[in-house]
Design a protein around this motif. Structure first.
Motif, short mmCIF file in Angstrom:
data_model
loop_
_atom_site.label_atom_id
_atom_site.label_comp_id
_atom_site.label_asym_id
_atom_site.label_seq_id
_atom_site.Cartn_x
_atom_site.Cartn_y
_atom_site.Cartn_z
N ARG A 1 -9.32 6.95 3.75
CA ARG A 1 -8.35 6.26 3.09
C ARG A 1 -7.21 5.47 3.93
O ARG A 1 -6.70 4.54 3.78
CB ARG A 1 -7.56 7.25 1.99
CG ARG A 1 -8.60 7.64 0.87
CD ARG A 1 -7.78 8.78 0.13
NE ARG A 1 -6.74 8.31 -0.83
CZ ARG A 1 -5.91 8.88 -1.44
NH1 ARG A 1 -6.00 10.20 -1.43
NH2 ARG A 1 -4.68 8.34 -2.19
N ASP B 1 0.73 -1.34 0.12
CA ASP B 1 0.07 -0.01 0.01
C ASP B 1 0.72 1.08 -0.03
O ASP B 1 0.24 2.40 0.26
CB ASP B 1 -1.02 0.11 1.27
CG ASP B 1 -2.29 -0.86 0.92
OD1 ASP B 1 -2.65 -1.10 -0.23
OD2 ASP B 1 -2.70 -1.37 1.94
N THR C 1 -8.67 2.64 5.40
CA THR C 1 -8.81 1.41 4.38
C THR C 1 -7.24 0.86 4.46
O THR C 1 -7.03 -0.36 4.56
CB THR C 1 -8.94 1.88 3.12
OG1 THR C 1 -10.16 2.38 3.24
CG2 THR C 1 -8.82 0.75 2.18
N VAL C 2 -6.36 1.73 4.63
CA VAL C 2 -4.96 1.43 4.62
C VAL C 2 -4.57 0.35 5.90
O VAL C 2 -4.03 -0.60 5.83
CB VAL C 2 -3.67 2.57 4.52
CG1 VAL C 2 -2.42 1.77 4.95
CG2 VAL C 2 -3.80 2.99 3.25
N GLU D 1 -0.31 4.17 -2.23
CA GLU D 1 -1.62 4.69 -1.71
C GLU D 1 -1.24 5.86 -0.46
O GLU D 1 -1.79 6.73 -0.42
CB GLU D 1 -2.60 3.72 -1.33
CG GLU D 1 -3.96 4.26 -0.55
CD GLU D 1 -4.47 5.13 -1.25
OE1 GLU D 1 -5.65 5.57 -0.58
OE2 GLU D 1 -4.39 5.45 -2.44
N SER E 1 0.48 8.83 -1.63
CA SER E 1 -0.66 9.66 -2.33
C SER E 1 -1.52 10.43 -1.31
O SER E 1 -1.79 11.44 -1.41
CB SER E 1 -1.89 8.89 -3.36
OG SER E 1 -2.83 9.54 -3.66
N LEU E 2 -1.84 9.49 -0.35
CA LEU E 2 -2.76 10.08 0.73
C LEU E 2 -2.07 11.30 1.55
O LEU E 2 -2.82 12.27 1.67
CB LEU E 2 -3.05 8.95 1.67
CG LEU E 2 -3.60 9.35 3.29
CD1 LEU E 2 -4.94 9.96 2.96
CD2 LEU E 2 -3.53 8.12 4.16
#
Length: 401
Positions: free
Chosen positions: A125, A108, A128-129, A111, A114-115
């Motif tokens: 987000r 991840d 979710t990670v 992601e 990006s977050l």
């Protein structure tokens, strides 16, 4: 289903993985602390008083001579996670742009990058990670690590490099685990760790993302991962019995690669002890806790070096570490030590009531890190188990007075 039906995994230093009912493990009566002799405590108190630094200052000072600083925690103690919250802007200001954590999967990483550089904060987000790593890690303060990093990035000058959170872990297939006997079946173990042994994977990520790139980083993880020179005979025996291809801890592997460029700091906590009914005991036979009581109130949150110091010379006492015959003092286990007040005053992290949504209940049930119930759990039951685990842990720590 009764609220204490689900079983959660506890990762312990003295063994490998034990599947327990969190509501039954801890609530078995208080634990009386041993009392060290005043003469033995006196030089430790003098050292701790004169060489005191705040926990934040102590962690930052470790980077003067070391590249990778391992900060080991007991898990789920609010003061420990909030310490790291406060360190993130200080790390960035000092040119240290990485916090590595075991609480996320390296798969991840894109992601997470990006977050943390997104124009607006999106907590869903981050949840979710975290859910991808462990479906029962629904604790707000760990989610807030991402927010603290995002806030630093949001305020950084245009063109400045971002602060990163490096995900260390690898996906473990908890769905392959049906009961505790499976841990003795090499074929099942191979399926559980088909993506790699977490200790080895975390060390490899540190190597690839940090040391090979000449980057410094604070690594926030469980205490059992930060051992560098100390080798746990019990853990390595269990790993050998399970036929794991790598039997060392993450810190052992990192130390074998970069030597004294890595530095391990333990956050004060109880130690695991299978001989105690509670499964926990006082660190170093209560000597550290006696020190906390003896320090002036304004110095009961502090950090100190262990090598060649009176604090580091404290005997380990009747702990599993000493019983393995490979160490005798606190300095044999760790390089530095941080206390944040008495254990009985620790606060627990905050459970997220809706961490597992109804739509995620099926996945959470299959990936639940423990013995699976006969009936698939609902999202409400899993969320309740997350909260119950904290209540049980809080009661256990409150007994250590």
């Amino acid at each position: 289903m009764k609220r204490n039906t689900l079983l959660i995994v506890l990762v312990v230093v003295a063994g490998f993985m034990i599947f327990v009912n969190p509501l039954q493990l801890f609530n078995r009566g208080g634990t009386r602390r041993p009392t060290p002799a005043p003469a033995a405590l006196a030089p430790v108190l003098q050292y701790a008083d004169t060489d005191w630094r705040s926990p934040e200052d102590y962690v930052m000072s470790a980077f003067q001579q070391h590249d990778i600083v391992l900060l080991g925690e007991f898990f789920k103690i609010r003061q420990n996670v909030e310490l790291v919250h406060g360190l993130i802007p200080r790390l960035y200001a000092a040119g240290i742009r990485n916090l590595a954590i075991e609480y996320a999967l390296s798969d991840d990483q894109a992601e997470i990058d990006s977050l943390l550089t997104a124009p607006t904060w999106d907590e869903s987000r981050a949840r979710t990670v975290t859910f991808h790593w462990l479906v029962t890690w629904g604790y707000q303060e760990y989610i807030d690590l991402y927010r603290a990093a995002w806030e630093v990035n949001h305020a950084r000058p245009s063109g400045a490099p971002p602060f990163r959170i490096i995900a260390l872990n690898v996906k473990v297939d908890w769905g392959a685990l049906k009961d505790q006997r499976d841990l003795s079946d090499p074929a099942v173990v191979a399926r559980i760790f088909a993506n790699g042994v977490p200790e080895a994977h975390m060390a490899d990520v540190i190597d690839q993302e940090l040391t090979r790139k000449g980057e410094k980083a604070l690594v926030f993880c469980g205490t059992q991962h930060i051992f560098t020179r100390y080798r746990s005979a019990a853990y390595e025996k269990n790993a050998a019995d399970m036929k794991l291809p790598e039997r060392r801890r993450m810190g052992n592997i990192v130390y074998s690669r970069i030597g004294d460029r890595v530095f391990g700091i333990s956050l004060h906590s109880p130690w695991p002890d299978p001989h105690q009914k509670s499964g926990l005991t006082w660190a170093a036979d209560g000597a550290v806790d006696a020190l906390i009581d003896a320090l002036p109130p304004q110095k009961r949150n502090g950090g100190w070096d262990l090598a060649g110091t009176p604090l580091g010379a404290i005997p380990l006492g009747k702990s599993p570490y000493a019983e393995e015959g490979r160490s005798s003092t606190l300095a044999d286990l760790f390089d530095g030590y941080i206390v944040q007040g008495p254990i009985s005053q620790y606060a627990m992290v905050t459970p997220i009531p809706d961490f597992v949504s109804p739509a995620e209940a099926g996945v959470a049930g299959r990936e639940f890190p423990g013995i699976k119930p006969q009936t698939a759990p609902t999202a409400e039951q899993i969320n309740q188990t997350i909260a119950d685990d904290l209540l049980a842990l809080g009661k256990a720590l409150a007994q250590l007075k």
